[in-house]
Design an enzyme around this catalytic site. Structure first.
Site, PDB file in Angstrom:
ATOM      1  CE  LYS A   1      97.865  93.932  57.493  1.00  0.00           C
ATOM      2  NZ  LYS A   1      97.107  94.022  56.286  1.00  0.00           N
ATOM      3  CG  HIS A   2      94.805  94.799  66.285  1.00  0.00           C
ATOM      4  ND1 HIS A   2      95.391  94.205  67.204  1.00  0.00           N
ATOM      5  CD2 HIS A   2      93.989  93.619  65.775  1.00  0.00           C
ATOM      6  CE1 HIS A   2      95.530  93.011  67.261  1.00  0.00           C
ATOM      7  NE2 HIS A   2      94.698  92.609  66.456  1.00  0.00           N
TER       8      HIS A   2
END
Ligand code: TYD
Length: 141
Positions: A53-54
């Protein structure tokens, strides 16, 4: 999948096999498109966990499930999405910088090896998806 700088791509590594078993070699700058500065691996993640999630402003990555399986869902600078099954110890996916990534669906025996082009710097991580999209949009303008 096309990105502005370079392309997300699947990489097949040569499997050296004989009666003793198999051996895969990954040489920085040769089998993958960068010199390796950092290696980490992820294991013990439950199947319902979503990691990543980045996006990274500078780091390029190659992901290889050296044991077990997982999936990675990626979003490029234009918002295009793609899901890749990581299920072979002799293949990996190359991710250039500025790709949003989410790793999930880990098998119990999953060991996800990650090779990186940069040393760890938490400041080059973008951990908010809206911010990621905003940075991509501004870079295009
Ligand atoms: P994190 O980035 O949340 O992992 P993932 O991308 O798999 O979701 O990292 C988990 C922890 O490990 C966090 O405290 C930062 C630390 N870490 C390092 O110290 N060095 C590294 O190279 C990485 C990838 C993480």
């Amino acid at each position: 999948m096309q990105t502005e700088t370079t392309e997300v791509k699947l990489i097949q590594f040569k499997e050296n096999g004989d009666e003793r078993g198999r051996l895969v070699v990954v040489e920085g700058g040769q089998d993958i498109p960068f010199e390796i500065k950092r290696v980490f691996y992820i294991y013990g993640s439950d199947p319902d966990v979503i990691r990543g999630k980045h996006a990274n402003r500078r780091s390029e990555f190659v992901l290889i499930n050296v044991a077990g399986t997982s999936k990675v869902r990626i979003t490029d600078r234009s918002g295009n999405q793609m899901t890749v099954n990581l299920n072979r110890p002799h293949s990996g996916i190359y991710l250039p910088a500025m790709i949003w990534k989410e790793m999930y669906d880990f098998s119990l025996d999953s060991v996800l090896l990650v090779l990186c082009s940069e040393h760890y710097d938490p400041n080059e991580y973008i951990r908010d998806f809206d911010e990621f999209m905003k940075v991509c949009k501004n870079a295009k303008a």
